[in-house]
Scaffold this motif. Structure first.
Motif, PDB file in Angstrom:
ATOM      1  N   GLY A  16     -84.427  10.836  16.616  1.00  0.00           N
ATOM      2  CA  GLY A  16     -83.455   9.769  16.081  1.00  0.00           C
ATOM      3  C   GLY A  16     -84.073   8.053  15.943  1.00  0.00           C
ATOM      4  N   ILE A  17     -83.400   7.623  15.113  1.00  0.00           N
ATOM      5  CA  ILE A  17     -84.051   6.027  15.091  1.00  0.00           C
ATOM      6  C   ILE A  17     -84.088   5.401  16.411  1.00  0.00           C
ATOM      7  N   PHE A  18     -82.965   5.469  16.995  1.00  0.00           N
ATOM      8  CA  PHE A  18     -82.692   4.499  18.527  1.00  0.00           C
ATOM      9  C   PHE A  18     -82.812   5.573  19.527  1.00  0.00           C
ATOM     10  N   ASP A  19     -84.014   5.823  19.992  1.00  0.00           N
ATOM     11  CA  ASP A  19     -84.306   6.931  20.791  1.00  0.00           C
ATOM     12  C   ASP A  19     -84.895   6.216  22.342  1.00  0.00           C
ATOM     13  N   ILE A  20     -84.195   5.452  22.997  1.00  0.00           N
ATOM     14  CA  ILE A  20     -84.658   4.934  24.211  1.00  0.00           C
ATOM     15  C   ILE A  20     -84.136   5.319  25.466  1.00  0.00           C
ATOM     16  N   ASP A  21     -84.706   5.645  26.410  1.00  0.00           N
ATOM     17  CA  ASP A  21     -84.184   6.083  27.423  1.00  0.00           C
ATOM     18  C   ASP A  21     -84.213   5.083  28.494  1.00  0.00           C
ATOM     19  N   PHE A  22     -83.056   4.414  28.588  1.00  0.00           N
ATOM     20  CA  PHE A  22     -83.033   3.126  29.360  1.00  0.00           C
ATOM     21  C   PHE A  22     -82.565   3.399  31.012  1.00  0.00           C
ATOM     22  N   GLN A  23     -82.238   4.664  31.217  1.00  0.00           N
ATOM     23  CA  GLN A  23     -82.221   5.116  32.417  1.00  0.00           C
ATOM     24  C   GLN A  23     -83.709   5.291  33.247  1.00  0.00           C
ATOM     25  N   GLU A  24     -84.528   5.855  32.148  1.00  0.00           N
ATOM     26  CA  GLU A  24     -85.887   6.284  32.583  1.00  0.00           C
ATOM     27  C   GLU A  24     -86.632   4.766  32.714  1.00  0.00           C
ATOM     28  N   ILE A  25     -86.322   3.770  31.992  1.00  0.00           N
ATOM     29  CA  ILE A  25     -87.176   2.437  32.105  1.00  0.00           C
ATOM     30  C   ILE A  25     -86.734   1.921  33.317  1.00  0.00           C
ATOM     31  N   TRP A  26     -85.435   2.147  33.855  1.00  0.00           N
ATOM     32  CA  TRP A  26     -84.734   1.564  34.989  1.00  0.00           C
ATOM     33  C   TRP A  26     -85.675   2.129  36.227  1.00  0.00           C
ATOM     34  N   LYS A  27     -85.899   3.456  36.087  1.00  0.00           N
ATOM     35  CA  LYS A  27     -86.642   4.219  37.265  1.00  0.00           C
ATOM     36  C   LYS A  27     -88.096   3.682  37.367  1.00  0.00           C
ATOM     37  N   TYR A  28     -88.398   3.022  36.321  1.00  0.00           N
ATOM     38  CA  TYR A  28     -89.888   2.656  36.390  1.00  0.00           C
ATOM     39  C   TYR A  28     -89.945   1.023  36.857  1.00  0.00           C
ATOM     40  N   ARG A  29     -88.804   0.548  37.296  1.00  0.00           N
ATOM     41  CA  ARG A  29     -88.834  -0.878  37.445  1.00  0.00           C
ATOM     42  C   ARG A  29     -89.850  -1.435  38.563  1.00  0.00           C
ATOM     43  N   ASP A  30     -90.220  -0.559  39.334  1.00  0.00           N
ATOM     44  CA  ASP A  30     -91.272  -0.816  40.313  1.00  0.00           C
ATOM     45  C   ASP A  30     -92.635  -1.220  39.769  1.00  0.00           C
ATOM     46  N   LEU A  31     -92.973  -0.448  38.930  1.00  0.00           N
ATOM     47  CA  LEU A  31     -94.170  -0.457  37.926  1.00  0.00           C
ATOM     48  C   LEU A  31     -94.192  -1.721  37.347  1.00  0.00           C
ATOM     49  N   LEU A  32     -92.923  -2.117  36.912  1.00  0.00           N
ATOM     50  CA  LEU A  32     -93.026  -3.510  36.046  1.00  0.00           C
ATOM     51  C   LEU A  32     -93.559  -4.785  37.059  1.00  0.00           C
ATOM     52  N   TRP A  33     -92.813  -4.569  38.269  1.00  0.00           N
ATOM     53  CA  TRP A  33     -93.257  -5.708  38.976  1.00  0.00           C
ATOM     54  C   TRP A  33     -94.705  -5.821  39.552  1.00  0.00           C
ATOM     55  N   LEU A  34     -95.249  -4.525  39.546  1.00  0.00           N
ATOM     56  CA  LEU A  34     -96.586  -4.202  40.147  1.00  0.00           C
ATOM     57  C   LEU A  34     -97.468  -4.655  38.969  1.00  0.00           C
ATOM     58  N   PHE A  35     -97.094  -4.362  37.896  1.00  0.00           N
ATOM     59  CA  PHE A  35     -97.825  -4.934  36.486  1.00  0.00           C
ATOM     60  C   PHE A  35     -97.866  -6.819  36.584  1.00  0.00           C
ATOM     61  N   VAL A  36     -96.847  -7.032  36.983  1.00  0.00           N
ATOM     62  CA  VAL A  36     -96.580  -8.751  36.981  1.00  0.00           C
ATOM     63  C   VAL A  36     -97.556  -9.138  37.931  1.00  0.00           C
ATOM     64  N   LYS A  37     -97.455  -8.513  39.025  1.00  0.00           N
ATOM     65  CA  LYS A  37     -98.383  -8.893  40.360  1.00  0.00           C
ATOM     66  C   LYS A  37     -99.940  -8.897  40.022  1.00  0.00           C
ATOM     67  N   ARG A  38    -100.296  -7.723  39.201  1.00  0.00           N
ATOM     68  CA  ARG A  38    -101.453  -7.711  39.108  1.00  0.00           C
ATOM     69  C   ARG A  38    -101.798  -8.646  37.964  1.00  0.00           C
ATOM     70  N   ASP A  39    -100.977  -8.995  37.147  1.00  0.00           N
ATOM     71  CA  ASP A  39    -101.445  -9.953  36.123  1.00  0.00           C
ATOM     72  C   ASP A  39    -101.739 -11.228  36.676  1.00  0.00           C
ATOM     73  N   ILE A  40    -100.832 -11.252  37.432  1.00  0.00           N
ATOM     74  CA  ILE A  40    -100.910 -12.906  38.278  1.00  0.00           C
ATOM     75  C   ILE A  40    -102.304 -13.031  38.960  1.00  0.00           C
ATOM     76  N   THR A  41    -102.249 -11.892  39.822  1.00  0.00           N
ATOM     77  CA  THR A  41    -103.195 -12.000  40.811  1.00  0.00           C
ATOM     78  C   THR A  41    -104.636 -11.826  40.406  1.00  0.00           C
ATOM     79  N   THR A  42    -104.709 -11.196  39.199  1.00  0.00           N
ATOM     80  CA  THR A  42    -106.296 -10.938  39.093  1.00  0.00           C
ATOM     81  C   THR A  42    -106.835 -11.744  37.969  1.00  0.00           C
ATOM     82  N   VAL A  43    -106.091 -12.485  37.193  1.00  0.00           N
ATOM     83  CA  VAL A  43    -106.490 -13.350  36.057  1.00  0.00           C
ATOM     84  C   VAL A  43    -107.802 -14.246  36.366  1.00  0.00           C
ATOM     85  N   TYR A  44    -107.474 -14.995  37.550  1.00  0.00           N
ATOM     86  CA  TYR A  44    -108.255 -16.049  37.819  1.00  0.00           C
ATOM     87  C   TYR A  44    -109.067 -15.628  39.474  1.00  0.00           C
TER      88      TYR A  44
END
Lengths: 281, 417
Positions: A16-44
């Motif tokens: 369907g048009i609006f097919d987003i599994d918010f529950q799944e996104i929530w399960k991956y929240r740790d990944l979000l923070w690890l990406f943030v950490k990676r972006d901040i620490t590796t840039v410079y």
């Protein structure tokens, strides 16, 4: 035999048009923070100045604007001190434009990763919004130092709109995320857009009261600039921190509605493209 | 009560060939217009069967066509097939990297896919940081990784370098670390593509052992794609043979592998008619069209070749390798015959024959290579390759317990009193 089986994953061609599994996104929240950490620490990494680079850019840009627009072109700053006026514009606009630029190549930049493993793709642009926010906070602190200098001299005076700071940042993040993921979704197929975005953001800045106040725009053009959803946000922050700037609830609400709508559109397009962008990218 | 954990129904995947260029927009518009009118996608009907060797007129190709299969809990399913048969596309759909064009897949439980080892490793981050990042990318929560960090490090064997940026790692170390993370993911369904090829043999054995362990002792399901047939044989109970986007055979691993090898090796001969001065014209075993060579008869290899007069001392050798490419034996004509004083006439075709005694090879597929060389300069003038498949024919021996060995010669045995 016709027993209802509980499958945990069902893969189908189209949904369907609006097919987003918010529950799944929530399960991956740790990944979000690890990406943030990676972006901040590796840039410079392996740079001498390290995180100081976060500051160098807005400061040098401000100095250049002060020279070109303040001293040479003598564009009005509503009577505010040049440095703090430009720095406020550059800092807030900088957050928006960096989010937009970075989220807009989510798919093209992460082909290798996305082609090999599944996770909700929205995590990547989402993490960009947060990591850019952390950099933005560092830049804001520089702005506050400069600001407090002028404040102590009594040249700037804050007003109540300063309380809208978190709301403004939210609206900016949503608008840039919305535009960014729309662009990244479309560039998987049509690479032309990448070129458009490159200078589009540049031009957009000139259409936003970053190097001039809204009050300096000739009357017949004000209505055009008012359609720019970022303009009220920058003006609100100027009004809040520096005491001079046009604040209008109608325009502010317009920006908010715009942010919500563009983000919703973005997520819908993004979720359609994320499923099989590997075939077109 | 069904314990099916993966159910694939009528799965097809269409790809567009060539460049995605000027036609893109018009095709998109056509598609959109068809959808608006409630019609079928105008491009989904066309499309050729997936065969990379022949050129097609159609812009679209079916990488997979009407795939149906089921996998039960705890089963290890091997998927074999030639390059480009659609194995990886199938795994990509199962791991949700891309979507099917039609059909559906249903799965029960957490799916861990290992299409590549160490996906998302950032070169600037340390080994430890990358374990967290990679684990999270594969779908682990932070506390899960915390709990398993010691095990992961122990399994990978790179403890000493854990706080060194990954960019300083050797490629083998990266693979070790990457697999170690994935191995501790503990998904109900594990999808593994040809990923172990990089590690050393120790580590490969360790990985296969780990996979066997999770399937047998923890009841997890594994889908395993590999060109390494011995590891498929040892690990999988059932196999699928994929060819040109369709499943041509599914069943017991050894049956499927045998069929795959026959399909691959119908050629028991080599011929090259363009030889000018030096070279092998032809070599063969048995008669043309024979799929199998009987194990109970001597194997006769006939070779026709040409050697120039200027080459005073040539050599001819037979080298046999097994299906994994390990050399099993090498035999040279010079050890048997003195060909130094042979009077060579220009352009004359020479014939040679090698005879290998019966009951020498096992019931397997072997690669025979004939190479023609100049013994004085040590250079190879030409070489020819073909494959020989042995079958249980003309033999009264029992092969039941001889599955593993490549060579099972009939030596002379005596019982001494």
């Amino acid at each position: 035999m016709a027993k209802q089986e509980n499958w945990s994953t069902v893969i189908r061609p189209h949904s369907g048009i609006f097919d987003i599994d918010f529950q799944e996104i929530w399960k991956y929240r740790d990944l979000l923070w690890l990406f943030v950490k990676r972006d901040i620490t590796t840039v410079y990494k392996q740079t001498v100045l390290g995180p100081l680079w976060f500051i160098v850019r807005p400061v040098l840009t401000t100095l250049m604007f002060t020279f070109v627009f303040g001293k040479m072109a003598k564009v009005s700053t509503d009577g505010l001190p040049h440095i703090v006026f430009y720095l406020s514009g550059v800092t807030f606009w900088g957050y928006f434009s960096e989010c937009l630029n970075k989220t807009s190549n989510t798919f093209t930049k992460n082909q290798g990763l996305f082609g090999k493993v599944y996770f909700p793709r929205i995590i990547v642009p989402g993490s960009i919004i947060f990591s850019t926010f952390i950099k933005f906070l560092i830049q804001v602190s520089i702005f506050l130092i400069v600001w407090s200098f002028y404040f102590s001299k009594g040249q700037v005076s804050p007003s109540w709109q300063i309380a809208l700071f978190p709301v403004v940042i939210c609206f900016m993040a949503m608008t840039s995320l919305g535009f960014g993921i729309i662009f990244s979704s479309l560039t998987t197929k049509y690479r032309d857009l990448r070129f458009l975005l490159g200078f589009g953001v540049q031009l957009w800045m000139y259409g936003t009261p970053v190097i001039y106040p809204l009050s300096a725009i000739p009357k017949e053009y004000v209505d055009i600039v008012k359609w720019n959803p970022i303009a009220p946000l920058i003006e609100t922050m100027r009004a809040g921190f520096l005491g001079k700037g046009s604040f209008d609830w109608n325009m502010f609400v317009y920006s908010g509605i715009f942010a919500v709508v563009i983000m919703a559109i973005g997520i819908v397009i993004f979720s359609r493209v994320e499923k099989n962008f590997m075939d077109t990218v | 009560m069904s314990d099916t954990v993966i159910k694939v129904e009528n799965l097809s995947k269409q790809y567009r060939l060539g460049l995605v260029g000027t036609g893109t927009l018009s095709h998109d518009l056509n598609r959109f217009w068809a959808r608006v009118r409630g019609k079928e996608d105008p491009y989904s009907k066309i499309g050729d069967v997936n065969d990379r060797t022949t050129k097609t007129d159609s812009d679209y190709v079916w990488a997979l066509k009407d795939i149906n299969f089921e996998v039960k809990k705890g089963e290890v399913l091997g998927i074999i097939g030639k390059n480009g048969a659609g194995k990886s596309t199938l795994l990509k759909i199962l791991s949700r990297v891309t979507t099917p064009t039609t059909g559906s897949v249903r799965m029960k439980g957490r799916v861990g896919s290992l299409l590549e080892v160490g996906t998302g490793f950032h070169p600037e981050l340390t080994g430890r940081e990358n374990v967290y990042l990679n684990g999270a990318i594969l779908g682990m929560r932070k506390w899960e990784i915390d709990k398993k960090l010691d095990e992961i490090v122990d399994f990978s064997g790179v403890e000493k370098y854990l706080d060194t940026p990954v960019k300083r790692y050797s490629s083998g170390m990266k693979v070790r670390l990457g697999f170690a993370v994935a191995a501790h993911l503990e998904p109900e369904i594990l999808i593994v593509d040809e990923v172990l090829a990089v590690g050393d043999s120790d580590f490969q054995t360790k990985c296969l052992g780990k996979m066997e362990d999770v399937s047998k002792n923890h009841g997890r399901t594994i889908l395993f794609v590999s060109h390494n047939l011995p590891s498929i044989t040892s690990l999988c109970s059932r196999a699928l043979l994929v060819d040109r986007g369709v499943i041509t055979l599914s069943g017991d691993t050894s049956t499927v592998i045998a069929d795959y090898l026959i399909g691959n090796t119908r050629k028991n001969r080599y011929s090259n008619l363009d030889v000018k001065d030096n070279g092998i014209l032809s070599c063969s075993v048995g008669t043309e069209g024979d799929v199998y060579t009987p194990v109970g008869l001597p194997t006769v290899v006939d070779i026709s070749f040409k050697v120039e007069k200027s080459i005073k001392d040539f050599g001819l050798a037979l080298i046999v390798t097994n299906e994994n490419g390990s050399q099993l034996l090498s035999s040279e004509i010079n050890d048997c015959l003195n060909i130094k004083d042979l009077n060579l006439e220009h352009g004359k075709v020479l014939n040679a024959r090698v005879t290998i005694p019966s009951h020498f090879f096992n019931l397997k597929c072997y690669k025979f290579r004939i190479s023609l060389g100049d013994n004085l300069s040590g250079s190879i003038l030409d070489s020819a390759e073909f494959q020989v498949n042995y079958s249980y024919k003309m033999s009264n021996l029992i092969y039941k317990h001889r599955k593993k060995a490549d060579l099972v010669p009939l030596f002379k045995w005596d019982l001494l009193d």
